[in-house]
Scaffold this motif. Sequence first.
Motif, PDB file in Angstrom:
ATOM      1  N   HIS A  77      88.470  -9.273  41.915  1.00  0.00           N
ATOM      2  CA  HIS A  77      88.467 -10.353  42.843  1.00  0.00           C
ATOM      3  C   HIS A  77      89.620 -11.021  42.940  1.00  0.00           C
ATOM      4  CE1 HIS A  77      84.127  -9.879  43.543  1.00  0.00           C
ATOM      5  NE2 HIS A  77      84.122  -9.756  42.044  1.00  0.00           N
ATOM      6  N   VAL A  78      90.611 -10.156  42.586  1.00  0.00           N
ATOM      7  CA  VAL A  78      92.139 -10.488  42.855  1.00  0.00           C
ATOM      8  C   VAL A  78      92.409 -10.471  44.515  1.00  0.00           C
ATOM      9  CG1 VAL A  78      94.622 -10.129  42.555  1.00  0.00           C
ATOM     10  CG2 VAL A  78      93.037 -10.495  40.649  1.00  0.00           C
ATOM     11  N   GLN A  79      92.964 -11.362  45.116  1.00  0.00           N
ATOM     12  CA  GLN A  79      93.367 -11.358  46.322  1.00  0.00           C
ATOM     13  C   GLN A  79      94.508 -10.232  46.658  1.00  0.00           C
ATOM     14  OE1 GLN A  79      94.691 -14.326  49.133  1.00  0.00           O
ATOM     15  NE2 GLN A  79      92.895 -14.213  50.320  1.00  0.00           N
ATOM     16  N   VAL A  80      94.027  -9.371  47.826  1.00  0.00           N
ATOM     17  CA  VAL A  80      95.272  -8.222  48.149  1.00  0.00           C
ATOM     18  C   VAL A  80      95.743  -8.788  49.633  1.00  0.00           C
ATOM     19  CG1 VAL A  80      95.597  -5.942  48.779  1.00  0.00           C
ATOM     20  CG2 VAL A  80      94.224  -6.418  46.753  1.00  0.00           C
ATOM     21  N   ALA A  81      96.751  -8.743  49.989  1.00  0.00           N
ATOM     22  CA  ALA A  81      97.273  -9.377  51.313  1.00  0.00           C
ATOM     23  C   ALA A  81      96.753  -8.573  52.480  1.00  0.00           C
ATOM     24  CB  ALA A  81      98.927  -9.421  51.267  1.00  0.00           C
ATOM     25  N   ARG A  82      96.743  -7.119  52.287  1.00  0.00           N
ATOM     26  CA  ARG A  82      96.101  -6.541  53.494  1.00  0.00           C
ATOM     27  C   ARG A  82      94.756  -6.761  53.866  1.00  0.00           C
ATOM     28  NH1 ARG A  82      93.703  -1.591  54.597  1.00  0.00           N
ATOM     29  NH2 ARG A  82      93.021  -1.324  52.510  1.00  0.00           N
ATOM     30  N   GLY A  83      94.032  -7.143  52.802  1.00  0.00           N
ATOM     31  CA  GLY A  83      92.728  -7.516  53.385  1.00  0.00           C
ATOM     32  C   GLY A  83      92.266  -8.917  53.641  1.00  0.00           C
ATOM     33  N   ALA A  84      93.253  -9.877  53.967  1.00  0.00           N
ATOM     34  CA  ALA A  84      92.987 -11.182  54.031  1.00  0.00           C
ATOM     35  C   ALA A  84      91.586 -11.752  54.748  1.00  0.00           C
ATOM     36  CB  ALA A  84      94.419 -12.078  54.645  1.00  0.00           C
ATOM     37  N   ASN A  85      91.219 -11.035  55.692  1.00  0.00           N
ATOM     38  CA  ASN A  85      90.189 -11.423  56.450  1.00  0.00           C
ATOM     39  C   ASN A  85      88.909 -10.561  56.038  1.00  0.00           C
ATOM     40  OD1 ASN A  85      91.473 -13.279  57.901  1.00  0.00           O
ATOM     41  ND2 ASN A  85      92.235 -11.437  59.429  1.00  0.00           N
ATOM     42  N   VAL A  86      89.044  -9.856  55.092  1.00  0.00           N
ATOM     43  CA  VAL A  86      87.728  -8.883  54.848  1.00  0.00           C
ATOM     44  C   VAL A  86      86.946  -9.637  53.815  1.00  0.00           C
ATOM     45  CG1 VAL A  86      86.863  -6.802  53.739  1.00  0.00           C
ATOM     46  CG2 VAL A  86      89.165  -6.774  55.004  1.00  0.00           C
ATOM     47  N   PRO A  87      85.704 -10.061  54.196  1.00  0.00           N
ATOM     48  CA  PRO A  87      84.719 -10.696  53.204  1.00  0.00           C
ATOM     49  C   PRO A  87      84.337  -9.927  52.124  1.00  0.00           C
ATOM     50  CG  PRO A  87      83.367  -9.843  55.237  1.00  0.00           C
ATOM     51  CD  PRO A  87      84.716  -9.723  55.339  1.00  0.00           C
ATOM     52  N   CYS A  88      84.304 -10.537  50.854  1.00  0.00           N
ATOM     53  CA  CYS A  88      83.580 -10.055  49.780  1.00  0.00           C
ATOM     54  C   CYS A  88      82.356 -10.645  49.134  1.00  0.00           C
ATOM     55  CB  CYS A  88      84.748 -10.263  48.629  1.00  0.00           C
ATOM     56  SG  CYS A  88      84.346  -9.370  46.788  1.00  0.00           S
ATOM     57  N   GLN A  89      81.541  -9.844  48.551  1.00  0.00           N
ATOM     58  CA  GLN A  89      80.366 -10.471  48.149  1.00  0.00           C
ATOM     59  C   GLN A  89      80.361 -11.643  47.242  1.00  0.00           C
ATOM     60  OE1 GLN A  89      77.955  -7.676  45.811  1.00  0.00           O
ATOM     61  NE2 GLN A  89      79.372  -7.261  44.286  1.00  0.00           N
ATOM     62  N   CYS A  90      81.509 -12.067  46.611  1.00  0.00           N
ATOM     63  CA  CYS A  90      81.743 -13.101  45.843  1.00  0.00           C
ATOM     64  C   CYS A  90      82.081 -14.321  46.658  1.00  0.00           C
ATOM     65  CB  CYS A  90      82.909 -12.872  44.803  1.00  0.00           C
ATOM     66  SG  CYS A  90      84.510 -13.008  45.528  1.00  0.00           S
ATOM     67  N   GLY A  91      81.984 -14.315  48.060  1.00  0.00           N
ATOM     68  CA  GLY A  91      82.084 -15.346  48.688  1.00  0.00           C
ATOM     69  C   GLY A  91      83.421 -15.632  49.370  1.00  0.00           C
ATOM     70  N   ASN A  92      84.468 -14.861  48.706  1.00  0.00           N
ATOM     71  CA  ASN A  92      85.718 -15.057  49.234  1.00  0.00           C
ATOM     72  C   ASN A  92      86.259 -13.792  50.038  1.00  0.00           C
ATOM     73  OD1 ASN A  92      86.571 -17.431  47.748  1.00  0.00           O
ATOM     74  ND2 ASN A  92      86.862 -16.171  45.888  1.00  0.00           N
TER      75      ASN A  92
END
Length: 393
Positions: free
Chosen positions: A240-255
């Motif tokens: 659940h560390v953010q990766v720049a390439r996926g800025a708009n990709v939703p994750c099940q954690c809510g981020n």
Amino acid sequence: MTTESPASAMGVSQLFQLLRDGVPRTRAELAKSTGLARSTIAARVDELMRIGLITPVADGVSTGGRPPSQFALNPAAKVAVAVDLGASHATVAITDLTGSIIAEHSEPLDISLGPVPVLEWVVSGAKDLLDRNHRAVADIAAVGIGVPGPVEHETGQPVNPPIMPGWDHFDIPGWVQQHLPVPVLVDNDVNIMALGERAVAWPNVEHLMFVKVATGIGSGIISGGLLQRGAQGIAGDIGHVQVARGANVPCQCGNRGCLEALASGPALARALREEEVEAYTGRDVVDLVKRGNIDAIQAVRQAGRDIGEVLTACVSLMNPSVIAIGGSMAQVGEHLIAGVREVVYTRSTPLATKHLSIVQSLAGEKAAVIGASMLAVEHALSPEALSAGLALS
């Protein structure tokens, strides 16, 4: 029944720690290593022999007269029960005191069934393995369990586990001890995989990261030879560390933009479907790669780069000697690891990567169950646990 004094029990326990490596030693060698009197060594060896933790082995080399007796760990003195619980599978095994598997049983099992049905399967499976191998519940030194979610280490209770409905703050050790009255240790599955990988492949490495890439992504961290759990038991949660390439990709954690949302098995399958490639699970992605599908290979290689982006920060922070990549998605082989290496070796400082090995897990699918065994054995044979047991024996 005789009762050891606490000081005497601690002394016996400390001597046993020398013999745990399995190397045969004579009483004279033990006296030299510890600085203790031969009479003291003889008494402590006799006590360890009495409770079965050490056993005589081939006699040492004679320097004249009768050859001296040697002693070493008796791996068969007790057994450990090792349990690996995944999102959709479960394995229970019994091992000896070195972590060697005596017998095991695996089958598909949905963790979302809840704690009682799953743990009933665990207890029943453990007792069946004991019966079939002519061992009793009294022979169990401890139970080690790995679960696919965050665990509060002090209590062994899962805490808000996203894929384990009904398990939040469930007292796993307490429930299991109602059926198997021995110490029960519970940890996150990636932590125990790190323990298993180190035990199998890197026993002398002090700084190691194990990265699991499967339905989710996480890591187990060993630093200074010790597993690092962090303040709340969630150290290593790199998924659940953010990766720049996926800025708009939703994750099940809510981020949005989490590594797991880009590089896990389900994420890769989703990305391939968007390219009109038929893939619904991580297993489908692995099969496509093995069949040489170019789209799948490129997706996996990019996933490796994304993972490498996060691991570059970890390398600077932790400075590991080994990063082992495991989990179901590691079955794609070098394609995933090549992507990781490409980024880590390019972006990290030369000093940090000079002696860094980034490799596929050598323990493979056995990493978790071996790690669960080591979790149990290390507790049962620790100086504190052994001293307490001796004081009451």
